[in-house]
Design a protein around this motif. Sequence first.
Motif, PDB file in Angstrom:
ATOM      1  N   LEU A  43      -5.750  -4.901  -3.832  1.00 50.99           N
ATOM      2  CA  LEU A  43      -4.662  -5.123  -2.866  1.00 50.99           C
ATOM      3  C   LEU A  43      -4.841  -6.472  -2.176  1.00 50.99           C
ATOM      4  O   LEU A  43      -3.897  -7.252  -2.053  1.00 50.99           O
ATOM      5  CB  LEU A  43      -4.648  -3.980  -1.834  1.00 50.99           C
ATOM      6  CG  LEU A  43      -3.658  -4.147  -0.670  1.00 50.99           C
ATOM      7  CD1 LEU A  43      -2.216  -4.146  -1.153  1.00 50.99           C
ATOM      8  CD2 LEU A  43      -3.849  -3.030   0.358  1.00 50.99           C
ATOM      9  N   GLY A  48      -8.593  -1.189  -3.089  1.00 52.36           N
ATOM     10  CA  GLY A  48      -8.505  -1.990  -1.874  1.00 52.36           C
ATOM     11  C   GLY A  48      -8.730  -3.475  -2.158  1.00 52.36           C
ATOM     12  O   GLY A  48      -8.026  -4.345  -1.658  1.00 52.36           O
ATOM     13  N   ALA A 107       0.831  -1.204   0.000  1.00 54.57           N
ATOM     14  CA  ALA A 107       0.000   0.000   0.000  1.00 54.57           C
ATOM     15  C   ALA A 107       0.868   1.257   0.000  1.00 54.57           C
ATOM     16  O   ALA A 107       0.644   2.173  -0.786  1.00 54.57           O
ATOM     17  CB  ALA A 107      -0.926  -0.010   1.203  1.00 54.57           C
ATOM     18  N   ASP A 108       1.867   1.308   0.886  1.00 57.23           N
ATOM     19  CA  ASP A 108       2.650   2.535   1.022  1.00 57.23           C
ATOM     20  C   ASP A 108       4.040   2.226   1.585  1.00 57.23           C
ATOM     21  O   ASP A 108       4.324   2.505   2.755  1.00 57.23           O
ATOM     22  CB  ASP A 108       1.886   3.516   1.933  1.00 57.23           C
ATOM     23  CG  ASP A 108       2.518   4.910   1.924  1.00 57.23           C
ATOM     24  OD1 ASP A 108       3.526   5.110   1.205  1.00 57.23           O
ATOM     25  OD2 ASP A 108       2.009   5.784   2.646  1.00 57.23           O
ATOM     26  N   THR A 161      -1.250   2.387  -3.639  1.00 54.25           N
ATOM     27  CA  THR A 161      -2.661   2.755  -3.494  1.00 54.25           C
ATOM     28  C   THR A 161      -3.126   3.636  -4.657  1.00 54.25           C
ATOM     29  O   THR A 161      -4.314   3.707  -4.942  1.00 54.25           O
ATOM     30  CB  THR A 161      -2.883   3.494  -2.155  1.00 54.25           C
ATOM     31  OG1 THR A 161      -1.730   4.287  -1.894  1.00 54.25           O
ATOM     32  CG2 THR A 161      -3.084   2.513  -1.021  1.00 54.25           C
TER      33      THR A 161
END
Length: 315
Positions: free
Chosen positions: A304, A301, A281-282, A296
Motif C-alpha cells: 500500500l 501494508g 485500503a477501504d 487490503t
Amino acid sequence: MNYLDAEGPIAKQIAELGWGFIMISFWSTVIVTGFLLIALFKRRPPQLAGHEGTVTRSGAGLTAVYSATALSSLVLLGSAVWMVSVTAAVIRPSRETALTIQVIGHQWWWEFRYLSPDTKQSFVTANEMRLPAGEPVRLELMSADVIHSFWLPKLAGKTDLIPGQKNITWIEAPKPGVYRGQCTEFCGLQHASMLLRAVAEPREAFGAWWKQQMRSSDPPTGGLAKEGQAVFTRACASCHAVSGTEAKGTFGPDLTHLMSRAQIGSNLLPNTRAYRAGWIADAPSLKPGVRMPPMTREISGRELQAVLAYIETLH
Ligand code: CUA
C-alpha cells in the motif's frame, strides 16, 4: 450551488425566468387571497324568511368572473411565450464553441474526454472538469450504466446522461473560478456523492493544463515508487488506466494525472495522502456502495505504501 444566483449566459436567462415566475405566482396568490378575504367578510343583505341559501345571479358578478378568467389566461399565455423564447435562446450558443468535451456518467463518478480534431491531442480525465473562461464549450453527454444528470447550477440547467443515447448541450463559464455541481438524477446508492467540479481558467492556463494532461506519466526511476508501479499493474490496472503504461482499465477513473486534481472519490474527499491511503485500503468505508473493493485483501501494508508512492508521481 444556488441556481438563482446565476453566472454565465445560459443560467442568467433561466434565473431571470425563474424570478419572473416566482413573482407572477406570488402576486397571483396575493390577489386571489385578497378577493377571497373580501368575499368572506363582506356583509350580505338580510335574507327573506323561507329563502335561505337561494343563489341569485347578478350580471355584475358574472362580468367579474369573465374578466378574471380572461386576465389569468393572458398571464398564463404570456408566461408560456416567455418560457418558450428563453428555451429557444439558450438551446445553442451565439458563437462557435471552443471545444467539445464528452461527459460520461458512471456509478458514481464522471469521465471527461477532451476531444480534438487531431486524435493525438485528445485525452481522458475524471471528476475535475477544466474549461476556458468566457468561451462556449460543447458537451456530449452519455452514460456507461444508468441514467445520470449533469448539473452545474451556476452555469446551466440540467441535461440527462442516458445509456445508448448522446445528448448535446453547451456551457460557458463567464470568468475564472471553481463551479460546483452534482448528479441530479437518482442513480443508486451514492447518487448524492456523485459530485462535479468545474474549474474555469484563462485561455493560457487552460492551454497549459491541456498540454500537461496529454503527456504520459514519467515512469518512476527507482525506490518505493517503482515497486509501487508493479503492484499497481497487478492489483489496480484492470480498473484504472495510466497512459503510457500497461494499466489500461476503464471501469474506474483514469489516473494518469491524479495529482493534478484537488479531490478524490468524485470530489467527495480532499486529495491528501491520508485520504488516498484510506481510499485504497477501504474505499467502501468512505463511500458505501462504491464499486472499488477494499484493497487490503489484495495488497499488504508495505505494498500500500509502495502504491501510494507510485500514484504520487502521477502529476
Ligand atoms: Cu449519477 Cu445520480
